[in-house]
Scaffold this active site. Structure first.
Site, PDB file in Angstrom:
ATOM      1  N   GLY A  26     -31.208  -4.111   6.695  1.00 35.22           N
ATOM      2  CA  GLY A  26     -32.024  -4.157   5.476  1.00 35.22           C
ATOM      3  C   GLY A  26     -32.427  -5.578   5.160  1.00 35.22           C
ATOM      4  N   ASN A  27     -32.951  -5.792   3.963  1.00 30.48           N
ATOM      5  CA  ASN A  27     -33.250  -7.160   3.533  1.00 30.48           C
ATOM      6  C   ASN A  27     -32.971  -7.288   2.040  1.00 30.48           C
ATOM      7  OD1 ASN A  27     -35.786  -6.638   1.991  1.00 30.48           O
ATOM      8  ND2 ASN A  27     -36.477  -5.938   4.008  1.00 30.48           N
ATOM      9  N   ARG A  28     -33.137  -8.487   1.502  1.00 29.72           N
ATOM     10  CA  ARG A  28     -32.673  -8.751   0.141  1.00 29.72           C
ATOM     11  C   ARG A  28     -33.677  -8.405  -0.957  1.00 29.72           C
ATOM     12  NH1 ARG A  28     -31.034 -14.781   0.381  1.00 29.72           N
ATOM     13  NH2 ARG A  28     -30.986 -14.492  -1.866  1.00 29.72           N
TER      14      ARG A  28
END
Ligand code: CTP
Length: 411
Positions: A218-220
């Site tokens: 995923g990412n932030r």
């Protein structure tokens, strides 16, 4: 005073009428004061059946107007020309809740209480939040009176649907506090309902690319920027569809959301929805890579995997070049860069066939993922516009104005 907040230093008159939701006005006063606004309250006699002048005076830190002819008690305004003074003083007046009775009086210019009297003396914009039980709200005469108010140039924030004090369910609830403050901010900033009749498609959040049934890449991204764009577009009159990856952000209840998980799922929904849109804003931080193969079972520690094989996801915007014929949909992308920011953003603008690209740099303080603020540049094929650090709601409004300009040009 919160510097940089669009409500900071604003002079706001809050009118409160007789309705059970009058207790919620207390939360509204607190929020406005917290954001640096100066608030003065005018309440009708019926409103005071639900809340006390002392509560209103304490929360607003100001005298409260409760009668046409003030007697000068501690929590009451003292001059007899208070209606003219307040009408000149205010930057905006909000009536929340606005009862069916008060709406009818305003629609017909009746000045038999302090609140409706003040409305006739106002020099500033007025935001009315009609609130009632479902049948009273939907009554033809109420709806016609609301339309009259709209016709006079007053701003109307529709009631929300849900469970009502009577136990019935339907439209009539006072809008949530943040929606009232968002609308107030837009009015004070001069934004009109310029997207009325337009369809705006917004993507938000990260995408998750599954490794196995319990793990993902995923990412932030928090999704906040996309959600603020959807809210701002809705309040400017657009019909909004929000497509969101996994996030805990909330939109207003009227905004439909299609929840997706992976880049591939987001692509399928965007491809289907874009044809009907006047504006597409891809604020989502779509994953560029996904595991080549999702393991059906949880990968055990003993398997000791040394690497995960990745493959590229399909680029949603690039794929649209042929689908959304040029001139049909204004396409806005985002670029989050850490180096050669402007050069990389322009490359993406051209490569992905965009009309605008919004550049934010991870180098800017309080900008980008997880913050409530953002510092952006908006780039089109001819020029770059730079903006100061603003709330993501303010940023959303600036982006929508630029996109709306392009629709006008195309029309
Ligand atoms: N985007 C997209 N489909 C993808 C990846 C990104 O449509 N598979 C969109 C994003 O929503 C954003 C724009 O493309 O509006 C730019 O995304 P960004 O991640 O900055 O650029 P990439 O093209 O992915 O390039 P890089 O990550 O190498 O900078």
């Amino acid at each position: 005073m919160k510097s940089g907040d669009a409500l900071s230093g604003k002079k706001i008159v809050l009118g409160i009428t007789g309705c059970i939701s009058a207790y919620k006005s207390c939360f509204l006063i607190r929020e406005l004061v917290k954001r640096g606004a100066e608030v003065k309250v005018v309440a009708t006699k019926s409103a005071l059946e639900f809340i006390t002048p002392l509560t209103l005076a304490t929360l607003s830190r100001n005298d409260v107007v409760v009668s046409m002819f003030p007697k000068g008690t501690d929590s009451e305004a003292k001059t007899t020309t208070w209606h003219i003074d307040l009408g000149i003083w205010a930057d905006i007046m909000i009536i929340a809740p606005a009862s069916v009775n008060s709406i009818a009086k305003i629609a017909h210019g009746i000045c038999d209480n302090p609140l409706t009297t003040l409305v006739t003396a106002l020099r500033c914009p007025l935001l009315v939040c009609p609130t009632a039980d479902v049948d009273m709200y939907q009554a033809r005469v109420t709806q016609e009176n609301i339309e009259k108010l709209r016709g006079y140039g007053f701003h109307i924030l529709d009631a929300e649907a849900g469970e009502l004090a009577s136990g019935l369910t339907g439209k009539g609830r006072l809008p949530e506090t943040s929606k009232i403050t968002d609308k107030t901010e837009q009015i004070l900033s001069g934004y009109k309902e310029d997207l009325s009749g337009k369809r705006v498609l917004v993507t938000a959040g990260p995408t998750y690319e599954d490794i196995d049934p319990v793990r993902y890449l995923g990412n932030r991204s928090s999704g906040k920027m996309g959600f603020e764009l959807a809210k701002a577009a809705y309040l400017r009159g657009a019909e909004v569809l929000l497509i969101s990856g996994p996030t805990s952000e909330r939109a207003y209840q009227e905004i439909p959301i299609i929840r997706v998980r992976s880049a591939a799922e987001m692509k399928t929904v965007v491809d289907k929805s874009v044809k009907n849109s006047d504006i597409l804003i891809m604020a989502a931080a779509v994953a560029d890579f996904k595991p080549s193969k999702k393991s059906e079972n949880k990968i055990k520690k003993e398997e000791n995997p040394e690497s995960i094989r990745l493959e590229k996801t399909e680029d949603i915007l690039t794929g649209l070049k042929t689908k959304a014929k040029s001139g049909e949909t204004v396409k806005v992308g985002f670029a989050l860069e850490t180096e050669n920011e402007e050069k990389n953003a322009i490359k993406k603008l051209k490569g992905k066939g965009l009309d605008l690209i919004v550049l934010n740099s991870l180098r800017d303080e309080k900008s980008g993922f997880e913050y409530d603020t953002n510092k952006i540049k908006i780039i089109d094929r001819d020029k770059t516009k730079e903006f100061p650090l603003m709330s993501k709601f303010q940023v959303a409004n600036v982006i929508l104005t630029e996109a709306a300009e392009l629709i006008k040009k195309e029309a």
